[in-house]
Motif scaffolding. Structure first.
Motif, short mmCIF file in Angstrom:
data_model
loop_
_atom_site.label_atom_id
_atom_site.label_comp_id
_atom_site.label_asym_id
_atom_site.label_seq_id
_atom_site.Cartn_x
_atom_site.Cartn_y
_atom_site.Cartn_z
N ASN A 23 0.81 -1.21 0.00
CA ASN A 23 0.00 0.00 0.00
C ASN A 23 0.85 1.26 0.00
O ASN A 23 0.44 2.29 -0.56
N ILE A 24 2.02 1.21 0.61
CA ILE A 24 2.93 2.35 0.55
C ILE A 24 3.34 2.62 -0.90
O ILE A 24 3.36 3.76 -1.36
N ALA A 98 -5.74 1.78 10.28
CA ALA A 98 -5.92 3.22 10.38
C ALA A 98 -5.67 3.90 9.03
O ALA A 98 -6.39 4.83 8.64
N LEU A 99 -4.65 3.43 8.31
CA LEU A 99 -4.38 4.01 6.99
C LEU A 99 -5.53 3.74 6.02
O LEU A 99 -5.85 4.58 5.17
N PHE A 100 -6.18 2.59 6.17
CA PHE A 100 -7.34 2.29 5.33
C PHE A 100 -8.45 3.30 5.58
O PHE A 100 -9.13 3.73 4.64
N VAL A 101 -8.65 3.69 6.84
CA VAL A 101 -9.67 4.69 7.16
C VAL A 101 -9.37 6.00 6.44
O VAL A 101 -10.27 6.64 5.86
N GLY A 102 -8.11 6.41 6.45
CA GLY A 102 -7.73 7.63 5.76
C GLY A 102 -7.94 7.53 4.26
O GLY A 102 -8.46 8.47 3.63
N PRO A 108 -4.98 11.63 2.23
CA PRO A 108 -3.70 10.94 2.40
C PRO A 108 -3.17 11.13 3.81
O PRO A 108 -2.87 12.24 4.23
N ALA A 109 -3.10 10.04 4.56
CA ALA A 109 -2.67 10.12 5.96
C ALA A 109 -1.18 9.82 6.08
O ALA A 109 -0.56 9.24 5.18
#
Length: 398
Positions: A23-24, A98-102, A108-109
């Motif tokens: 994902n990064i 948490a990144l999925f929520v963003g 972009p978190a």
């Protein structure tokens, strides 16, 4: 003769780390090379290849210092023994979740802030958090975005028109500006139309800035995927860097194509010159902080750089004489349009006061506030969720 068997929990941890790295790669390729692909300077395949190479270069050179900060003994955690495999899987789960929520919210978190939050929660729950190290990191998180804002603001106010005149690329929907021809033993670089010198210079700058962003991403972001596993001591630093970089590469060549299509959600929706300025300022700050072992947030720094650049470009058309009289600040849309078209731009204070809206018209304050809020909410979700898990669920043994 003994045989090393991969434990199931370690296997799960490695899979989750690969997913984070994947994902990064998908999230960072668009901001890095979106301007170049959007202007049809290079292809998506070449963008993915450059992203993969320079990410790995940053990860293997400066990246280990950030990995040590997040996963090493006596760094962010006073005792890395709390990185059990169960805790490791949970930390990566909260980082990814948490990144999925963003991403779902379209904001972009910061992967660095999210990762530090989850790891700090583990340290706080176990009494092993190094508060001095966390305070140092948090201080830089405050200073770096402010620095990005003011540097970009000064550039936007005093230097933007001249830079925009230097960097001029006429986009083409039919032909790439830079392409490789394989008519010999080694591929050769060819510029569209024989290579106008001014256009070629702009193209090289855009691609070079993308490479710089990819390098800065590697210096900071590789730690977010592998630091928890490194903290367990079961896998060495460089095998994990290779694994994380490979996962990023897969993301670059697959899901990153979508972010390249839309040019990302943040800096790549700016004019090309503005995107380059934001990229240079943000990447430079991230690289410097990474060399100091500080996990820096490119997204947050870039966001504040965007705001600073917009503020600087808005205030450059303020009449000095009117400001001295205390009259309302006014901004010339015509002057801003002239900048984008490469026309002559009047000096500060000499613009015609016609068709002049407020400075706030140059960027949406409501959208800016939403982005800044979500960039703080996402790490908070990771931190609070991880702390409650480590503090109250007995299965982790703390």
């Amino acid at each position: 003769m003994t045989t090393t068997v991969l434990s199931p929990l370690l296997g799960v941890g490695l899979v989750v780390a690969v997913f984070v790295g994947y994902n990064i790669g998908g999230a960072t390729t668009g901001p890095a090379f979106g301007p170049a692909v959007g202007a049809n300077v290079i292809s998506k395949v070449l963008a993915a290849a450059l992203m993969s190479f320079f990410f790995f270069l940053g990860a293997v050179t400066i990246g280990p210092q950030v990995v040590e900060t997040l996963g090493g003994d006596g760094q962010l955690l006073q005792n890395a023994d709390v990185f059990t495999m169960r805790a490791n899987v949970a930390v990566l789960f909260f980082i990814g979740g948490a990144l999925f929520v963003g991403n779902y919210a379209g904001v972009p978190a910061s992967t660095s802030m999210t990762a530090v939050g989850a790891i700090s929660a583990l340290g706080f729950a176990t009494g092993e958090l190094n508060w001095a190290e966390l305070g140092s990191i948090a201080s830089w998180w405050i200073v770096a975005p402010i620095l990005g804002f003011w540097v970009s603001g000064v550039i936007g106010r005093y230097f933007y028109p001249r830079l925009n005149a230097w960097i001029a690329i006429e986009g083409s929907e039919d032909e790439l500006l830079i392409r490789f021809e394989r008519d010999g033993l080694l591929p050769r670089v060819r510029f569209r139309g024989g290579g106008d010198r001014r256009e070629a210079f702009g193209a090289v700058v855009v691609v070079a800035i993308g490479c710089l962003m990819a390098f800065s991403s590697g210096t900071s972001n590789v730690a977010n995927a592998i630091a928890p596993i490194y903290g367990t001591g079961e896998v060495g630093m460089y095998p994990l860097i290779l694994l994380g970089s490979a996962a990023v590469t897969v993301g670059c060549f697959t899901i990153a194509r979508r972010t390249l299509d839309t040019l990302g959600n943040d800096i790549t929706n700016l004019p090309l010159t503005a995107a380059i300025i934001v990229a240079v300022v943000s990447s430079t700050i991230v690289i410097v902080l990474s060399s100091l072992g500080v996990p820096a947030s490119f997204v947050v720094i870039a966001t504040m750089s965007i705001i600073g650049l917009g503020w600087g470009r808005a205030t450059r058309t303020t009449s000095i004489s009117e400001a001295a009289r205390g009259e309302e600040t006014r901004v010339s849309v015509g002057a801003l349009t002239a900048e984008e078209e490469g026309e002559a731009v009047p000096e500060i204070g000499e613009e015609e006061p016609t068709d002049i809206p407020r400075a706030s018209d140059l960027f949406d304050p409501a959208t800016t506030a939403r982005v800044i809020i979500m960039q703080n909410v996402v790490p908070l979700i990771s931190t609070v969720g991880a702390y409650l898990t480590f503090r109250w669920i007995p299965v982790f043994g703390f």
